[in-house]
Design a protein around this motif. Structure first.
Motif, PDB file in Angstrom:
ATOM      1  N   ALA A  40      10.008 -33.293  39.084  1.00  0.00           N
ATOM      2  CA  ALA A  40      11.026 -32.391  40.082  1.00  0.00           C
ATOM      3  C   ALA A  40      11.328 -33.298  41.203  1.00  0.00           C
ATOM      4  N   PRO A  41      12.373 -33.024  42.067  1.00  0.00           N
ATOM      5  CA  PRO A  41      12.564 -33.855  43.319  1.00  0.00           C
ATOM      6  C   PRO A  41      11.360 -33.926  44.273  1.00  0.00           C
ATOM      7  N   GLY A  42      11.119 -35.138  44.504  1.00  0.00           N
ATOM      8  CA  GLY A  42       9.984 -35.358  45.426  1.00  0.00           C
ATOM      9  C   GLY A  42       8.629 -34.979  45.278  1.00  0.00           C
ATOM     10  N   LYS A  43       8.378 -34.780  43.747  1.00  0.00           N
ATOM     11  CA  LYS A  43       7.162 -34.667  43.235  1.00  0.00           C
ATOM     12  C   LYS A  43       6.990 -35.837  42.202  1.00  0.00           C
ATOM     13  N   GLU A  44       5.453 -35.737  41.990  1.00  0.00           N
ATOM     14  CA  GLU A  44       5.203 -36.906  40.903  1.00  0.00           C
ATOM     15  C   GLU A  44       5.309 -36.199  39.612  1.00  0.00           C
ATOM     16  N   ARG A  45       5.568 -37.133  38.868  1.00  0.00           N
ATOM     17  CA  ARG A  45       5.643 -36.888  37.361  1.00  0.00           C
ATOM     18  C   ARG A  45       4.491 -36.261  36.705  1.00  0.00           C
ATOM     19  N   GLU A  46       4.766 -35.128  35.992  1.00  0.00           N
ATOM     20  CA  GLU A  46       3.452 -34.288  35.649  1.00  0.00           C
ATOM     21  C   GLU A  46       3.492 -33.952  34.000  1.00  0.00           C
ATOM     22  N   PHE A  47       2.303 -34.012  33.638  1.00  0.00           N
ATOM     23  CA  PHE A  47       2.337 -33.518  32.006  1.00  0.00           C
ATOM     24  C   PHE A  47       2.794 -32.141  31.865  1.00  0.00           C
ATOM     25  N   VAL A  48       3.476 -32.046  30.440  1.00  0.00           N
ATOM     26  CA  VAL A  48       4.106 -31.089  30.243  1.00  0.00           C
ATOM     27  C   VAL A  48       3.342 -30.363  28.886  1.00  0.00           C
ATOM     28  N   ALA A  49       3.504 -31.347  27.834  1.00  0.00           N
ATOM     29  CA  ALA A  49       2.768 -31.140  26.528  1.00  0.00           C
ATOM     30  C   ALA A  49       2.705 -32.329  25.654  1.00  0.00           C
ATOM     31  N   ALA A  50       1.906 -32.308  24.575  1.00  0.00           N
ATOM     32  CA  ALA A  50       1.603 -33.537  23.891  1.00  0.00           C
ATOM     33  C   ALA A  50       1.418 -32.986  22.351  1.00  0.00           C
ATOM     34  N   ILE A  51       1.622 -33.983  21.342  1.00  0.00           N
ATOM     35  CA  ILE A  51       1.258 -33.723  19.902  1.00  0.00           C
ATOM     36  C   ILE A  51       0.939 -34.968  19.355  1.00  0.00           C
ATOM     37  N   SER A  52      -0.096 -34.768  18.634  1.00  0.00           N
ATOM     38  CA  SER A  52      -0.845 -35.733  17.838  1.00  0.00           C
ATOM     39  C   SER A  52      -0.006 -36.388  16.642  1.00  0.00           C
ATOM     40  N   TRP A  53      -0.086 -37.489  16.118  1.00  0.00           N
ATOM     41  CA  TRP A  53       0.929 -38.159  15.218  1.00  0.00           C
ATOM     42  C   TRP A  53       1.047 -37.363  14.038  1.00  0.00           C
ATOM     43  N   SER A  54       0.071 -36.663  13.637  1.00  0.00           N
ATOM     44  CA  SER A  54       0.280 -35.648  12.304  1.00  0.00           C
ATOM     45  C   SER A  54       1.043 -34.344  12.973  1.00  0.00           C
ATOM     46  N   GLY A  55       0.989 -34.008  14.048  1.00  0.00           N
ATOM     47  CA  GLY A  55       1.347 -32.468  14.598  1.00  0.00           C
ATOM     48  C   GLY A  55       0.503 -31.456  14.266  1.00  0.00           C
ATOM     49  N   GLY A  56      -0.750 -32.167  14.088  1.00  0.00           N
ATOM     50  CA  GLY A  56      -1.960 -31.012  13.854  1.00  0.00           C
ATOM     51  C   GLY A  56      -2.603 -30.757  15.205  1.00  0.00           C
ATOM     52  N   SER A  57      -2.398 -31.190  16.059  1.00  0.00           N
ATOM     53  CA  SER A  57      -3.003 -31.116  17.452  1.00  0.00           C
ATOM     54  C   SER A  57      -2.071 -31.016  18.739  1.00  0.00           C
ATOM     55  N   THR A  58      -2.110 -29.969  19.385  1.00  0.00           N
ATOM     56  CA  THR A  58      -1.091 -29.756  20.625  1.00  0.00           C
ATOM     57  C   THR A  58      -1.566 -29.516  21.747  1.00  0.00           C
ATOM     58  N   TYR A  59      -1.106 -29.970  22.728  1.00  0.00           N
ATOM     59  CA  TYR A  59      -1.655 -29.626  24.150  1.00  0.00           C
ATOM     60  C   TYR A  59      -0.802 -29.375  25.215  1.00  0.00           C
ATOM     61  N   TYR A  60      -1.109 -28.383  25.938  1.00  0.00           N
ATOM     62  CA  TYR A  60       0.173 -27.971  26.942  1.00  0.00           C
ATOM     63  C   TYR A  60      -0.639 -27.681  28.546  1.00  0.00           C
ATOM     64  N   ALA A  61       0.148 -27.964  29.542  1.00  0.00           N
ATOM     65  CA  ALA A  61      -0.123 -27.804  30.623  1.00  0.00           C
ATOM     66  C   ALA A  61      -0.231 -26.301  30.979  1.00  0.00           C
ATOM     67  N   ASP A  62      -1.084 -25.783  31.965  1.00  0.00           N
ATOM     68  CA  ASP A  62      -1.281 -24.385  31.942  1.00  0.00           C
ATOM     69  C   ASP A  62      -0.022 -23.596  32.290  1.00  0.00           C
ATOM     70  N   SER A  63       0.747 -24.481  33.273  1.00  0.00           N
ATOM     71  CA  SER A  63       2.171 -23.740  33.705  1.00  0.00           C
ATOM     72  C   SER A  63       3.061 -23.442  32.742  1.00  0.00           C
ATOM     73  N   VAL A  64       2.795 -24.185  31.459  1.00  0.00           N
ATOM     74  CA  VAL A  64       3.854 -23.944  30.517  1.00  0.00           C
ATOM     75  C   VAL A  64       3.384 -23.391  29.337  1.00  0.00           C
ATOM     76  N   LYS A  65       2.115 -23.138  29.139  1.00  0.00           N
ATOM     77  CA  LYS A  65       1.391 -22.446  27.936  1.00  0.00           C
ATOM     78  C   LYS A  65       1.910 -21.135  27.701  1.00  0.00           C
ATOM     79  N   GLY A  66       2.313 -20.710  26.211  1.00  0.00           N
ATOM     80  CA  GLY A  66       2.812 -19.631  26.160  1.00  0.00           C
ATOM     81  C   GLY A  66       4.386 -19.543  26.247  1.00  0.00           C
ATOM     82  N   ARG A  67       4.887 -20.304  26.992  1.00  0.00           N
ATOM     83  CA  ARG A  67       6.361 -20.284  26.850  1.00  0.00           C
ATOM     84  C   ARG A  67       6.982 -21.506  26.448  1.00  0.00           C
ATOM     85  N   PHE A  68       6.379 -22.586  26.536  1.00  0.00           N
ATOM     86  CA  PHE A  68       6.923 -23.899  25.677  1.00  0.00           C
ATOM     87  C   PHE A  68       6.351 -24.382  24.271  1.00  0.00           C
TER      88      PHE A  68
END
Length: 123
Positions: A40-68
């Motif tokens: 966001a403007p004036g802010k540092e880049r932040e993690f949102v989500a990630a997925i492993s090479w196989s798609g078997g593991s996913t990770y989310y920032a607390d701020s987007v969990k359940g929505r993204f």
């Protein structure tokens, strides 16, 4: 390294949805972990989500969990970020990232980045 191109950003009202796509070049896409970050403007880049090479593991920032939801289609060399129940605070430039050996929340850990796509959520 892979080349990454994001698409799907735009202007949406609060409560709406968008789906971001990130197309990757190269025949080794399926061996890369993929991530989404935002800045966001004036802010540092932040993690949102990630997925492993196989798609078997996913990770989310607390701020987007359940929505993204992050997903990938290795046959299409594409990773997606489905964003629902969007809020004005989700407004940012969203970046796709890739790395063959890192799957985490630290920006410096990711080796390849796209150019970003703007997401604006109006109230």
């Amino acid at each position: 390294q892979v080349q990454l191109v994001e698409s799907g950003g735009g202007l949406v009202q609060a409560g709406g949805s968008l789906r971001l796509s990130c197309a990757a070049s190269g025949r080794t896409f399926s061996s890369y972990a993929m991530g989404w970050f935002r800045q966001a403007p004036g802010k540092e880049r932040e993690f949102v989500a990630a997925i492993s090479w196989s798609g078997g593991s996913t990770y989310y920032a607390d701020s987007v969990k359940g929505r993204f939801t992050i997903s990938r289609d290795n046959a299409k060399n594409t990773v997606y970020l489905q964003m629902n129940s969007l809020k004005p605070e989700d407004t940012a430039v969203y970046y796709c990232a890739a790395d063959p050996g890192y799957l985490g929340t630290v920006v410096a850990g990711w080796g390849s980045w796209g150019q970003g796509t703007q997401v604006t959520v109006s109230s």
